[in-house]
Design an enzyme around this catalytic site. Structure first.
Site, mmCIF file in Angstrom:
data_model
loop_
_atom_site.group_PDB
_atom_site.id
_atom_site.type_symbol
_atom_site.label_atom_id
_atom_site.label_comp_id
_atom_site.label_asym_id
_atom_site.label_seq_id
_atom_site.Cartn_x
_atom_site.Cartn_y
_atom_site.Cartn_z
ATOM 1 N N LEU A 1 131.372 -34.518 -51.113
ATOM 2 C CA LEU A 1 129.924 -34.367 -51.095
ATOM 3 C C LEU A 1 129.338 -35.528 -51.890
ATOM 4 O O LEU A 1 129.948 -35.995 -52.851
ATOM 5 C CB LEU A 1 129.487 -33.045 -51.736
ATOM 6 C CG LEU A 1 129.828 -31.744 -50.996
ATOM 7 C CD1 LEU A 1 129.397 -30.549 -51.833
ATOM 8 C CD2 LEU A 1 129.161 -31.689 -49.630
ATOM 9 N N ASP A 2 128.152 -35.980 -51.497
ATOM 10 C CA ASP A 2 127.484 -37.026 -52.257
ATOM 11 C C ASP A 2 127.189 -36.541 -53.676
ATOM 12 O O ASP A 2 127.066 -35.330 -53.924
ATOM 13 C CB ASP A 2 126.165 -37.422 -51.584
ATOM 14 C CG ASP A 2 126.355 -38.008 -50.204
ATOM 15 O OD1 ASP A 2 127.448 -38.548 -49.937
ATOM 16 O OD2 ASP A 2 125.417 -37.911 -49.389
ATOM 17 N N LYS A 3 127.041 -37.481 -54.583
ATOM 18 C CA LYS A 3 126.755 -37.155 -55.982
ATOM 19 C C LYS A 3 125.598 -36.175 -56.108
ATOM 20 O O LYS A 3 125.675 -35.203 -56.868
ATOM 21 C CB LYS A 3 126.436 -38.444 -56.751
ATOM 22 C CG LYS A 3 125.978 -38.226 -58.186
ATOM 23 C CD LYS A 3 125.584 -39.534 -58.850
ATOM 24 C CE LYS A 3 125.028 -39.304 -60.250
ATOM 25 N NZ LYS A 3 124.599 -40.578 -60.883
ATOM 26 N N ARG B 1 121.964 -36.915 -43.787
ATOM 27 C CA ARG B 1 120.853 -37.747 -44.254
ATOM 28 C C ARG B 1 120.505 -38.828 -43.235
ATOM 29 O O ARG B 1 119.321 -39.084 -42.950
ATOM 30 C CB ARG B 1 121.212 -38.368 -45.603
ATOM 31 C CG ARG B 1 121.489 -37.337 -46.688
ATOM 32 C CD ARG B 1 122.190 -37.941 -47.895
ATOM 33 N NE ARG B 1 121.364 -38.939 -48.549
ATOM 34 C CZ ARG B 1 121.806 -39.757 -49.501
ATOM 35 N NH1 ARG B 1 123.076 -39.703 -49.887
ATOM 36 N NH2 ARG B 1 120.991 -40.632 -50.042
#
Length: 317
Positions: A137-139, A236
């Protein structure tokens, strides 16, 4: 010191004329099908002492042999940090990752990551690739991740991801009032000029995102999304491609778009939301040992609940 993997085995009668990668996966289930295919292409997985072709079929009693020298893994330090553990058994660990936590150590973030926390929680994970992590997962995306605790479960989960047998559902809040759900089917690759970004590009990898509508507001929409593929920044990028970037996503949405004549509370909530409004809320997969379909859920984090409350009050349709 390099780790050396040596394996050898004969093709059993029940696998006569099967593809070499299928036979190798049956002989050595501790390795994922993808990793075995990689070794076939590299010429280190042989059939009767000869380099094999990726789709080559093999006869009964043929000898498969594997010799691989693995590059030494960078030693990541354990760091004691709180972990929100949703589920754990002898094979898997499901964690609810908070906003702001980087998953893997890398340039600029060599410590303080989820990997460091996992190594402190369970030292045996140092023997697994990426401390057992099989997807990222992204930060600044919160939510559920599964971590393998054994090499066998790691291989099984990696194969399940490649076969699209892991179900991942997300909640997002996007700019714009959308009128219906659908599917975004658009290839994703590195942005041609802005290398820190991904983009929809003709030469990209196949990417497919399903989405449906949650709450609808005048100028924003709550979205429920399901990944069919797992490209970097996929949700996104796809929502920005549809001209509905996520609230707080400066990388793909640019400056926050504030509707005219908005209440000050709404302006502040949108402008000051500090990250992309995206949460991995549900995760499901076949358990690598039992084969049972297991499901997990994570409640919406406080910052997104607060944002939805502001939208309900100040941007109701």
């Amino acid at each position: 010191m390099k780790e050396v993997i040596r394996r050898s085995g004969n093709v059993p009668i029940e696998l006569h004329r099967k593809r070499v990668d299928q036979v190798a996966a049956s002989l050595w289930p501790e390795f994922s099908r993808g990793k075995l295919q990689e070794w076939i292409k590299a010429g280190v997985l042989l059939v009767n002492g000869q380099i094999a072709k990726p789709k080559q079929s093999v006869d009964v009693d043929a000898v498969l042999s594997l010799y691989v020298e693995l590059e030494p893994v960078i030693h990541w330090e354990p760091q004691s940090m709180p972990l929100d553990i949703v589920y754990e058994d002898d094979d898997v660990l499901v964690v609810n990752k908070p906003v702001g936590l980087v998953v893997h150590p890398a340039a600029g973030n060599w410590d303080g990551t989820l990997v460091n926390a996992l190594l402190a929680y369970d030292a045996s994970l140092e023997h697994l690739p990426r401390a057992g992590i099989v997807h990222r997962l992204d930060k600044d995306t919160s939510g559920l991740m599964v971590v393998a605790k054994t090499l066998q479960s790691h291989s099984a989960l990696v194969e399940a991801l490649q076969a699209r047998e892991v179900s991942r559902h997300y909640l997002a809040i996007a700019h714009g009032s959308m009128t219906g759900g659908g599917v975004v089917d658009a290839p994703i690759g590195r942005h041609p000029t802005q290398r820190q970004k991904m983009a929809v590009v003709a030469t990209g990898k196949h990417a497919r995102t399903h989405y449906s509508l949650g709450q609808r507001f005048k100028h924003f929409t709550e979205l429920h999304l399901k990944l069919e593929t797992g490209r970097t920044h996929q949700i996104r990028v796809h929502m920005a491609h549809k001209k509905h970037p996520l609230i707080g996503d400066a990388l793909y949405g640019g400056r926050a778009r504030i509707p005219g004549n908005s209440a000050p509370e709404l302006v502040r909530a949108i402008r000051e939301f500090p990250r992309q409004a995206l949460h991995a809320r549900a995760l499901a997969f076949f358990h690598p040992r039992s084969g049972e379909w297991v499901t997990f859920d994570a409640s919406i984090p406080d910052d997104m609940q607060d944002l939805l409350a502001v939208l309900e009050q100040y941007d109701a349709p």
